[in-house]
Write a protein that holds these residues in place. Structure first.
Motif, mmCIF file in Angstrom:
data_model
loop_
_atom_site.group_PDB
_atom_site.id
_atom_site.type_symbol
_atom_site.label_atom_id
_atom_site.label_comp_id
_atom_site.label_asym_id
_atom_site.label_seq_id
_atom_site.Cartn_x
_atom_site.Cartn_y
_atom_site.Cartn_z
ATOM 1 N N ARG A 27 -27.157 1.595 86.194
ATOM 2 C CA ARG A 27 -26.151 1.807 87.232
ATOM 3 C C ARG A 27 -24.779 1.283 86.794
ATOM 4 O O ARG A 27 -23.750 1.884 87.058
ATOM 5 C CB ARG A 27 -26.591 1.165 88.543
ATOM 6 C CG ARG A 27 -27.815 1.841 89.146
ATOM 7 C CD ARG A 27 -28.309 1.098 90.391
ATOM 8 N NE ARG A 27 -27.329 1.141 91.456
ATOM 9 C CZ ARG A 27 -27.242 2.109 92.354
ATOM 10 N NH1 ARG A 27 -28.083 3.109 92.319
ATOM 11 N NH2 ARG A 27 -26.324 2.070 93.300
ATOM 12 N N THR A 28 -24.777 0.142 86.104
ATOM 13 C CA THR A 28 -23.520 -0.446 85.632
ATOM 14 C C THR A 28 -22.871 0.437 84.569
ATOM 15 O O THR A 28 -21.667 0.710 84.621
ATOM 16 C CB THR A 28 -23.773 -1.856 85.065
ATOM 17 O OG1 THR A 28 -24.398 -2.655 86.076
ATOM 18 C CG2 THR A 28 -22.485 -2.509 84.623
ATOM 19 N N ILE A 29 -23.663 0.906 83.609
ATOM 20 C CA ILE A 29 -23.134 1.772 82.549
ATOM 21 C C ILE A 29 -22.622 3.085 83.134
ATOM 22 O O ILE A 29 -21.533 3.550 82.780
ATOM 23 C CB ILE A 29 -24.203 2.026 81.469
ATOM 24 C CG1 ILE A 29 -24.480 0.728 80.697
ATOM 25 C CG2 ILE A 29 -23.779 3.136 80.516
ATOM 26 C CD1 ILE A 29 -25.653 0.809 79.750
ATOM 27 N N ILE A 30 -23.401 3.680 84.034
ATOM 28 C CA ILE A 30 -22.992 4.941 84.660
ATOM 29 C C ILE A 30 -21.673 4.772 85.417
ATOM 30 O O ILE A 30 -20.752 5.574 85.276
ATOM 31 C CB ILE A 30 -24.107 5.467 85.589
ATOM 32 C CG1 ILE A 30 -25.327 5.920 84.771
ATOM 33 C CG2 ILE A 30 -23.601 6.609 86.466
ATOM 34 C CD1 ILE A 30 -26.570 6.151 85.601
ATOM 35 N N SER A 31 -21.580 3.712 86.201
ATOM 36 C CA SER A 31 -20.356 3.478 86.980
ATOM 37 C C SER A 31 -19.155 3.253 86.078
ATOM 38 O O SER A 31 -18.066 3.776 86.336
ATOM 39 C CB SER A 31 -20.541 2.267 87.897
ATOM 40 O OG SER A 31 -21.555 2.508 88.824
ATOM 41 N N ARG A 32 -19.329 2.492 85.016
ATOM 42 C CA ARG A 32 -18.218 2.190 84.115
ATOM 43 C C ARG A 32 -17.698 3.450 83.416
ATOM 44 O O ARG A 32 -16.498 3.674 83.301
ATOM 45 C CB ARG A 32 -18.674 1.151 83.077
ATOM 46 C CG ARG A 32 -17.652 0.836 82.020
ATOM 47 C CD ARG A 32 -16.450 0.116 82.646
ATOM 48 N NE ARG A 32 -15.499 -0.244 81.616
ATOM 49 C CZ ARG A 32 -14.371 0.414 81.372
ATOM 50 N NH1 ARG A 32 -14.054 1.465 82.094
ATOM 51 N NH2 ARG A 32 -13.556 0.015 80.442
#
Length: 113
Positions: A27-32
């Protein structure tokens, strides 16, 4: 993140037991990456796991993987379709629950790409 920024590609495998933060990492990688306006495709083997990913769907529905696969199978994606264009412009594809999927499903997606 460096591979996406440099556009040099790569394959990474993230292994961890349940509750170790893999979904948080995705989720963090996708959002970034989406924050910069780039396209990220997030898929999982099961529908439950795909619900945990932002805009996630199952790998069978995203890549149109056939049910009956042989060693030379390809996915049912038309080259001129919107889905093909989406895959072409994607900066990153995240496949959750990858070890649970049959080897021939990976081969079909690879042949299609």
């Amino acid at each position: 993140m460096q591979c996406v920024a440099a556009r040099n590609g790569g394959v990474f495998f993230v292994y961890g037991c349940g509750g170790t933060g893999k979904t948080y990492l995705w989720r963090t990688i996708i959002s970034r990456i989406r924050l910069t306006g780039k396209v990220v495709l997030s898929v999982a083997l099961s529908g439950i796991a795909s619900l945990l990913l932002p805009s996630g769907c199952t790998s069978h529905s995203m890549f149109r993987i056939l049910i009956d696969l042989d060693k030379d199978s390809c996915c049912a994606i038309d080259v001129t379709s919107d889905l093909a264009e989406l895959i072409k412009i994607a900066e990153l594809i995240i496949r959750d629950e990858a070890p649970l999927q049959h080897r021939r499903a990976f081969e079909a997606v690879d042949h299609t790409f």
